[in-house]
Motif scaffolding. Sequence first.
Motif, PDB file in Angstrom:
ATOM      1  N   ARG A 136      67.942  37.002  54.507  1.00 28.06           N
ATOM      2  CA  ARG A 136      66.954  36.200  53.626  1.00 28.06           C
ATOM      3  C   ARG A 136      67.636  35.249  52.334  1.00 28.06           C
ATOM      4  N   PHE A 137      68.398  34.565  52.604  1.00 24.55           N
ATOM      5  CA  PHE A 137      69.366  33.693  51.841  1.00 24.55           C
ATOM      6  C   PHE A 137      69.218  32.769  52.754  1.00 24.55           C
ATOM      7  N   ASN A 138      69.790  33.046  53.723  1.00 22.17           N
ATOM      8  CA  ASN A 138      68.802  31.972  54.613  1.00 22.17           C
ATOM      9  C   ASN A 138      67.716  31.363  55.372  1.00 22.17           C
TER      10      ASN A 138
ATOM     11  N   LEU B  72      77.673  29.416  53.673  1.00 21.15           N
ATOM     12  CA  LEU B  72      77.234  29.571  52.226  1.00 21.15           C
ATOM     13  C   LEU B  72      77.479  30.597  51.546  1.00 21.15           C
ATOM     14  N   TYR B  73      76.703  31.036  52.291  1.00 16.82           N
ATOM     15  CA  TYR B  73      76.526  32.689  51.709  1.00 16.82           C
ATOM     16  C   TYR B  73      77.768  33.660  51.132  1.00 16.82           C
ATOM     17  N   TYR B  74      78.840  33.816  52.445  1.00 24.39           N
ATOM     18  CA  TYR B  74      80.154  34.223  52.121  1.00 24.39           C
ATOM     19  C   TYR B  74      80.995  33.150  51.433  1.00 24.39           C
ATOM     20  N   GLN B  75      80.456  31.614  51.320  1.00 20.69           N
ATOM     21  CA  GLN B  75      81.734  31.816  50.141  1.00 20.69           C
ATOM     22  C   GLN B  75      81.072  31.611  48.630  1.00 20.69           C
ATOM     23  N   PHE B  76      79.827  31.374  48.748  1.00 21.09           N
ATOM     24  CA  PHE B  76      78.952  32.477  47.497  1.00 21.09           C
ATOM     25  C   PHE B  76      79.679  32.737  46.763  1.00 21.09           C
TER      26      PHE B  76
ATOM     27  N   ILE C 252      64.886  44.564  72.068  1.00 20.85           N
ATOM     28  CA  ILE C 252      64.873  44.502  70.953  1.00 20.85           C
ATOM     29  C   ILE C 252      65.552  46.023  70.768  1.00 20.85           C
ATOM     30  N   ALA C 253      65.532  46.947  71.379  1.00 20.44           N
ATOM     31  CA  ALA C 253      66.455  48.131  71.819  1.00 20.44           C
ATOM     32  C   ALA C 253      67.913  47.929  72.517  1.00 20.44           C
ATOM     33  N   GLY C 254      68.384  47.635  71.258  1.00 15.46           N
ATOM     34  CA  GLY C 254      70.304  47.976  71.351  1.00 15.46           C
ATOM     35  C   GLY C 254      70.508  46.619  71.453  1.00 15.46           C
ATOM     36  N   ALA C 255      69.207  45.591  70.521  1.00 12.36           N
ATOM     37  CA  ALA C 255      70.645  44.535  70.046  1.00 12.36           C
ATOM     38  C   ALA C 255      71.477  44.419  69.333  1.00 12.36           C
ATOM     39  N   GLN C 256      72.432  43.625  68.964  1.00 11.98           N
ATOM     40  CA  GLN C 256      72.583  43.101  67.574  1.00 11.98           C
ATOM     41  C   GLN C 256      71.952  42.692  67.002  1.00 11.98           C
ATOM     42  N   THR C 257      71.961  42.881  65.193  1.00 11.46           N
ATOM     43  CA  THR C 257      71.430  42.582  63.537  1.00 11.46           C
ATOM     44  C   THR C 257      72.180  41.825  63.408  1.00 11.46           C
ATOM     45  N   GLU C 258      71.443  41.824  62.442  1.00  9.99           N
ATOM     46  CA  GLU C 258      71.330  40.655  60.964  1.00  9.99           C
ATOM     47  C   GLU C 258      71.369  40.933  59.784  1.00  9.99           C
ATOM     48  N   SER C 259      72.018  40.887  59.368  1.00  7.40           N
ATOM     49  CA  SER C 259      71.693  41.687  57.273  1.00  7.40           C
ATOM     50  C   SER C 259      70.314  40.760  56.682  1.00  7.40           C
ATOM     51  N   SER C 260      69.661  42.012  56.391  1.00  9.88           N
ATOM     52  CA  SER C 260      68.504  40.934  55.404  1.00  9.88           C
ATOM     53  C   SER C 260      68.776  40.372  54.534  1.00  9.88           C
ATOM     54  N   GLU C 261      69.702  40.944  54.204  1.00  8.20           N
ATOM     55  CA  GLU C 261      69.979  40.242  52.945  1.00  8.20           C
ATOM     56  C   GLU C 261      70.467  38.900  52.972  1.00  8.20           C
ATOM     57  N   LEU C 262      71.379  38.660  53.802  1.00 11.78           N
ATOM     58  CA  LEU C 262      71.882  37.420  55.250  1.00 11.78           C
ATOM     59  C   LEU C 262      70.219  36.626  55.493  1.00 11.78           C
TER      60      LEU C 262
ATOM     61  N   ILE D  97      71.170  28.215  65.795  1.00 10.17           N
ATOM     62  CA  ILE D  97      71.302  29.283  67.962  1.00 10.17           C
ATOM     63  C   ILE D  97      72.297  29.390  68.152  1.00 10.17           C
ATOM     64  N   CYS D  98      72.803  27.800  68.472  1.00  6.99           N
ATOM     65  CA  CYS D  98      74.032  27.684  69.200  1.00  6.99           C
ATOM     66  C   CYS D  98      75.427  28.405  68.966  1.00  6.99           C
ATOM     67  N   GLY D  99      74.893  29.166  68.061  1.00  9.41           N
ATOM     68  CA  GLY D  99      75.940  30.646  67.272  1.00  9.41           C
ATOM     69  C   GLY D  99      76.848  29.953  65.936  1.00  9.41           C
ATOM     70  N   TYR D 100      76.467  29.133  65.069  1.00  6.05           N
ATOM     71  CA  TYR D 100      77.324  28.383  64.199  1.00  6.05           C
ATOM     72  C   TYR D 100      76.177  28.627  63.216  1.00  6.05           C
ATOM     73  N   CYS D 101      76.282  29.734  62.332  1.00 15.88           N
ATOM     74  CA  CYS D 101      75.497  29.466  60.880  1.00 15.88           C
ATOM     75  C   CYS D 101      76.109  28.916  59.818  1.00 15.88           C
ATOM     76  N   VAL D 102      75.357  28.337  59.670  1.00 15.46           N
ATOM     77  CA  VAL D 102      75.553  27.490  58.336  1.00 15.46           C
ATOM     78  C   VAL D 102      75.258  28.416  57.166  1.00 15.46           C
ATOM     79  N   GLY D 103      74.314  28.558  57.302  1.00 13.78           N
ATOM     80  CA  GLY D 103      74.098  29.026  55.865  1.00 13.78           C
ATOM     81  C   GLY D 103      74.558  30.088  55.593  1.00 13.78           C
ATOM     82  N   CYS D 104      75.258  31.191  57.186  1.00 14.60           N
ATOM     83  CA  CYS D 104      76.104  32.611  56.894  1.00 14.60           C
ATOM     84  C   CYS D 104      77.118  32.321  55.813  1.00 14.60           C
TER      85      CYS D 104
END
Length: 137
Positions: A77-79, A127-131, A65-75, A118-125
Amino acid sequence: MMKEIPIPYVRANQAGMVILILLSIILQQPVILVALWAIQVLGLWQGMRGNLIVQLAAPLLRSRIAGAQTESSELQRFNNAIAVALLTISILCFWVNPDGWIGYVFAGMVALAAFVAICGYCVGCFLYYQFKRLRRR
């Protein structure tokens, strides 16, 4: 300020979804999908703190966890909302036709999206950015 979620927690949740959905399909036990639905609803309501999969994985992930990359909680939540919606449809399909396979199709969509993420392409992401882009017009 945007809240951030460490990627190892996000990946743990995605892996948990894939594993539980595959178990449900292999064992032909839709009740596993109901349990997963409840876990994801709690996560949607309470955030990652309410997600049982993340809570079970957290002790194993402490060193990552220490120093790990992060993802927006809003994103996230959308997924999560998309996953809950598809799992809800899946469960309703089993309620209408307990011997049907269409419920597994909707659950499989969640598993496939989680696996691809997990493999690196987020379908929900995507859709989120298109939205978001469409809302700005």
